[in-house]
Design a protein around this motif. Structure first.
Motif, PDB file in Angstrom:
ATOM      1  N   ARG A 155       0.843  -1.195   0.000  1.00  0.00           N
ATOM      2  CA  ARG A 155       0.000   0.000   0.000  1.00  0.00           C
ATOM      3  C   ARG A 155       0.880   1.248   0.000  1.00  0.00           C
ATOM      4  N   ARG A 156       0.289   2.340  -0.425  1.00  0.00           N
ATOM      5  CA  ARG A 156       1.020   3.604  -0.427  1.00  0.00           C
ATOM      6  C   ARG A 156       1.282   4.074   1.007  1.00  0.00           C
ATOM      7  N   ILE A 157       2.486   4.584   1.245  1.00  0.00           N
ATOM      8  CA  ILE A 157       2.811   5.174   2.534  1.00  0.00           C
ATOM      9  C   ILE A 157       2.116   6.527   2.641  1.00  0.00           C
ATOM     10  N   ARG A 158       1.501   6.782   3.777  1.00  0.00           N
ATOM     11  CA  ARG A 158       0.781   8.038   3.998  1.00  0.00           C
ATOM     12  C   ARG A 158       1.725   9.061   4.623  1.00  0.00           C
ATOM     13  N   VAL A 159       1.975  10.133   3.900  1.00  0.00           N
ATOM     14  CA  VAL A 159       2.936  11.148   4.344  1.00  0.00           C
ATOM     15  C   VAL A 159       2.227  12.490   4.508  1.00  0.00           C
ATOM     16  N   GLN A 179       7.740  39.050   5.119  1.00  0.00           N
ATOM     17  CA  GLN A 179       7.180  37.759   4.732  1.00  0.00           C
ATOM     18  C   GLN A 179       7.833  37.217   3.449  1.00  0.00           C
ATOM     19  N   VAL A 180       7.795  35.890   3.304  1.00  0.00           N
ATOM     20  CA  VAL A 180       8.299  35.218   2.097  1.00  0.00           C
ATOM     21  C   VAL A 180       7.292  34.139   1.701  1.00  0.00           C
ATOM     22  N   TYR A 181       7.343  33.743   0.453  1.00  0.00           N
ATOM     23  CA  TYR A 181       6.461  32.680  -0.003  1.00  0.00           C
ATOM     24  C   TYR A 181       6.960  31.319   0.482  1.00  0.00           C
ATOM     25  N   ASP A 182       6.017  30.450   0.788  1.00  0.00           N
ATOM     26  CA  ASP A 182       6.330  29.106   1.287  1.00  0.00           C
ATOM     27  C   ASP A 182       6.737  28.212   0.113  1.00  0.00           C
ATOM     28  N   SER A 183       8.013  27.918   0.001  1.00  0.00           N
ATOM     29  CA  SER A 183       8.507  27.057  -1.080  1.00  0.00           C
ATOM     30  C   SER A 183       8.842  25.649  -0.601  1.00  0.00           C
ATOM     31  N   ASN A 184       9.162  25.489   0.696  1.00  0.00           N
ATOM     32  CA  ASN A 184       9.596  24.178   1.180  1.00  0.00           C
ATOM     33  C   ASN A 184       8.502  23.126   1.055  1.00  0.00           C
ATOM     34  N   ARG A 185       7.293  23.482   1.467  1.00  0.00           N
ATOM     35  CA  ARG A 185       6.193  22.509   1.402  1.00  0.00           C
ATOM     36  C   ARG A 185       5.922  22.129  -0.041  1.00  0.00           C
ATOM     37  N   PHE A 186       5.999  23.107  -0.935  1.00  0.00           N
ATOM     38  CA  PHE A 186       5.818  22.819  -2.359  1.00  0.00           C
ATOM     39  C   PHE A 186       6.915  21.883  -2.855  1.00  0.00           C
ATOM     40  N   ALA A 187       8.182  22.157  -2.494  1.00  0.00           N
ATOM     41  CA  ALA A 187       9.303  21.324  -2.962  1.00  0.00           C
ATOM     42  C   ALA A 187       9.163  19.889  -2.476  1.00  0.00           C
ATOM     43  N   ILE A 188       8.825  19.709  -1.195  1.00  0.00           N
ATOM     44  CA  ILE A 188       8.735  18.355  -0.638  1.00  0.00           C
ATOM     45  C   ILE A 188       7.561  17.591  -1.245  1.00  0.00           C
ATOM     46  N   GLU A 194       7.281  11.334  -6.872  1.00  0.00           N
ATOM     47  CA  GLU A 194       8.097  10.265  -7.448  1.00  0.00           C
ATOM     48  C   GLU A 194       8.052   8.994  -6.606  1.00  0.00           C
ATOM     49  N   LYS A 195       7.398   9.054  -5.452  1.00  0.00           N
ATOM     50  CA  LYS A 195       7.384   7.931  -4.527  1.00  0.00           C
ATOM     51  C   LYS A 195       6.009   7.274  -4.475  1.00  0.00           C
ATOM     52  N   ALA A 196       5.974   6.050  -3.952  1.00  0.00           N
ATOM     53  CA  ALA A 196       4.718   5.311  -3.794  1.00  0.00           C
ATOM     54  C   ALA A 196       4.049   5.759  -2.499  1.00  0.00           C
ATOM     55  N   VAL A 197       3.545   6.986  -2.495  1.00  0.00           N
ATOM     56  CA  VAL A 197       2.982   7.569  -1.284  1.00  0.00           C
ATOM     57  C   VAL A 197       1.624   8.199  -1.561  1.00  0.00           C
ATOM     58  N   GLU A 198       0.881   8.392  -0.497  1.00  0.00           N
ATOM     59  CA  GLU A 198      -0.304   9.232  -0.511  1.00  0.00           C
ATOM     60  C   GLU A 198       0.058  10.462   0.302  1.00  0.00           C
ATOM     61  N   THR A 199       0.108  11.607  -0.339  1.00  0.00           N
ATOM     62  CA  THR A 199       0.592  12.825   0.301  1.00  0.00           C
ATOM     63  C   THR A 199      -0.563  13.660   0.820  1.00  0.00           C
ATOM     64  N   PHE A 200      -0.414  14.142   2.058  1.00  0.00           N
ATOM     65  CA  PHE A 200      -1.376  15.050   2.661  1.00  0.00           C
ATOM     66  C   PHE A 200      -0.681  16.385   2.885  1.00  0.00           C
ATOM     67  N   ASP A 201      -1.080  17.367   2.114  1.00  0.00           N
ATOM     68  CA  ASP A 201      -0.539  18.714   2.276  1.00  0.00           C
ATOM     69  C   ASP A 201      -1.316  19.373   3.411  1.00  0.00           C
ATOM     70  N   LEU A 202      -0.661  19.518   4.571  1.00  0.00           N
ATOM     71  CA  LEU A 202      -1.338  19.948   5.789  1.00  0.00           C
ATOM     72  C   LEU A 202      -1.149  21.421   6.096  1.00  0.00           C
ATOM     73  N   GLY A 203      -0.592  22.143   5.124  1.00  0.00           N
ATOM     74  CA  GLY A 203      -0.531  23.585   5.263  1.00  0.00           C
ATOM     75  C   GLY A 203       0.604  24.071   6.135  1.00  0.00           C
ATOM     76  N   CYS A 204       0.495  25.319   6.512  1.00  0.00           N
ATOM     77  CA  CYS A 204       1.533  25.977   7.298  1.00  0.00           C
ATOM     78  C   CYS A 204       1.036  26.181   8.727  1.00  0.00           C
ATOM     79  N   ILE A 205       1.873  25.832   9.716  1.00  0.00           N
ATOM     80  CA  ILE A 205       1.533  25.986  11.127  1.00  0.00           C
ATOM     81  C   ILE A 205       2.162  27.266  11.657  1.00  0.00           C
TER      82      ILE A 205
END
Length: 391
Positions: A155-159, A179-188, A194-205
Motif C-alpha cells: 500500500r502507499r505510505i501516507r505522508v 514575509q516570504v512565499y512558502d517554497s519548502n512545502r511545495f518542494a517536498i 516520485e514515490k509510492a505515497v499518498e501525500t497530505f498537504d497539511l498547510g503551514c503551522i
C-alpha cells in the motif's frame, strides 16, 4: 508497513511489489525467426556446396505457416514469425537469391542461426522480479509482454507535510513586511510525487507551541510519516522540536552535515517524524538523503546506495573540516572526462543553486579546500541520469 493491494500494471509505475512476480508463460511462446529470410533445416549445410530450396509457403508474424518442411524445402519467414515445423535455422534474405519458386543460398548455414527459441527471454514460472522491487517502466513492459494484467503491491505510505513559520505566505497572496512565499512545502510535496505515497498537504503551522503540538497530534493518527520544515533549530521561535519532545520523542537532533545540520528525527504517536531545516536548500538535501530512503524502506523496498561518479572540479571549493558537505553542481562530459562546476554561491537559502544543478558534489568531513582540477565524488540528482552526457 502492513497492507497490500492488487492493481493494474498501467497504474503500477513506481510501486513496490509485495510478492514475487513469476512468468505465466514462456516468452517468446514459440520458436520465432529473429530476421526476415527463409526457414530451412540446416542439417548438413555447414560445408555443402550452393544449395537450392523449393519455396513452399510463408510464415508471417501472427499468421504462421501450417506446412512442415521436407528435405529441400524452405518457407519464407519474417521477423517475429513462428518457425515452421522441421526448420531449425533462418537464411537471411540478403544471403539468398530468389528465382521464382526457388531459393538459392551458399554455405555455411548453421543450426539455430537467427532463431529465437521458445523461452529465450524467460521460461514459464521463472521470476520476473522479487518482492520489494520498485517497478520501473521496463519491469512493466516485461509484465505486459508476458500477458500480466495486475500485480500485488504494498500500500502507499501516507505522508503528511507541514511547513512552519509566521513569515510564510501562500502563493497568490501579497507579501507583507518581513514575509516570504512558502517554497519548502511545495518542494517536498513535489518530490514525493516520485514515490509510492499518498501525500497530505497539511498547510503551514503558526509559530505557536500549542498549535504545533495539536496539529502534529491530529495528523499522526492518519499518517505513517510526518515531515515538517522549519522550527528545529536553536532560535527562540523554533518550537517544533520542543513540541515533538513533549507529545512524542526525538530520536536524534543535529547531524554533521552541510546544509542540513539541525535535522530532527523522532516519532509522534504511530508516525515517524522528520523535522527538516527551514532553509530551502537544507530542506531539499535532507529530504533526498534521509526522508526518501526511509519512505522506500517503509514500503518494503531496500534502497540501494546512490550511483557515485568521480569528476574533476572546475573551480576552487572552500570547505571547513568537521561536516560533510553536499554542494549543488553541474556535471558534464568534456574531452572524454567528467567535469563538475559548482552552481555559484552555495548558501542554504539559495534555491537558484538547485535550479541549474544536475548533481550533488560530496565533500567529506575530513577534507579541506578542494583546488581547481582535483577530483570529487558526485551523486546525480533524481531524473538526471538520462542527461549525464549532455553538455
Amino acid at each position: 508497513m502492513d497492507g497490500t493491494e492488487r492493481i493494474a500494471i498501467d497504474a503500477a509505475i513506481g510501486r513496490i511489489t509485495a510478492k514475487h512476480v513469476n512468468a505465466p508463460i514462456d516468452l517468446p511462446p514459440f520458436d520465432a525467426s529473429a530476421m526476415d529470410g527463409y526457414a530451412v533445416d540446416a542439417t548438413g549445410l555447414d560445408h555443402a556446396d550452393e544449395k537450392r530450396f523449393d519455396v513452399i509457403g510463408e510464415s508471417l508474424a501472427g499468421r504462421p505457416s501450417a506446412s512442415s518442411l521436407s528435405p529441400g524445402d524452405t518457407i519464407r519467414v519474417f521477423t517475429g514469425a513462428a518457425m515452421p515445423e522441421g526448420a531449425n535455422a533462418v537464411v537471411l534474405q540478403e544471403d539468398a537469391v530468389r528465382q521464382g519458386a526457388t531459393m538459392i543460398t551458399a554455405p555455411p548455414v548453421h543450426h539455430d542461426q537467427h532463431v529465437r527459441h521458445r523461452g529465450h527471454d524467460v521460461r514459464q514460472g521463472a521470476e520476473l522480479c522479487c518482492r520489494g522491487t520498485r517497478l520501473s517502466h521496463f519491469h512493466l513492459a516485461w509484465f505486459a509482454a508476458c500477458g500480466i494484467e495486475e500485480v500485488t503491491v504494498s500500500r502507499r505510505i501516507r505522508v503528511g507535510v507541514f511547513s512552519t513559520g509566521d513569515e510564510l505566505v501562500e502563493r497568490g497572496r501579497a507579501l507583507g513586511p518581513g514575509q516570504v512565499y512558502d517554497s519548502n512545502r511545495f518542494a517536498i510535496t513535489s518530490l514525493l510525487r516520485e514515490k509510492a505515497v499518498e501525500t497530505f498537504d497539511l498547510g503551514c503551522i503558526a509559530d505557536d507551541p500549542q498549535v504545533i503540538a495539536n496539529s502534529l497530534e491530529k495528523a499522526c493518527k492518519n499518517t505513517d510519516l510526518l515531515v515538517t520544515s522549519g522550527g528545529v533549530s536553536v532560535g527562540d521561535a523554533d518550537y517544533v522540536k520542543e513540541a515533538v519532545d513533549r507529545i512524542g520523542r526525538i530520536e536524534f537532533w543535529k547531524i554533521a552535515l552541510k546544509p542540513g545540520k539541525p535535522l530532527a528525527v523522532g516519532r509522534v504517536g504511530p508516525a515517524l517524524f522528520f523535522g527538516l531545516p527551514g532553509n530551502p536548500v537544507s530542506a531539499i538535501v535532507t529530504y533526498l538523503l534521509f526522508v526518501a530512503p526511509t519512505i522506500d524502506r517503509l514500503g518494503g523496498h531496500e534502497p540501494t546506495p546512490p550511483l557515485t561518479l568521480t569528476a574533476t572540479v572546475h573551480a576552487r571549493v572552500r570547505h571547513s573540516l568537521g561536516r560533510r558537505e553536499y554542494l549543488r553542481g553541474t556535471l558534464r562530459s568534456s574531452d572524454g572526462r567528467l567535469v563538475v562546476t559548482p552552481t555559484g554561491d552555495q548558501g542554504s537559502n539559495r534555491l537558484a543553486t538547485f535550479a541549474g544543478a544536475n548533481c550533488l558534489m560530496v565533500v567529506d568531513e575530513d577534507k579541506k579546500d578542494i583546488e581547481d582540477g582535483e577530483s570529487v565524488d558526485v551523486i546525480l540528482l533524481p531524473d538526471e541520469g538520462a542527461h549525464l552526457m549532455h553538455s
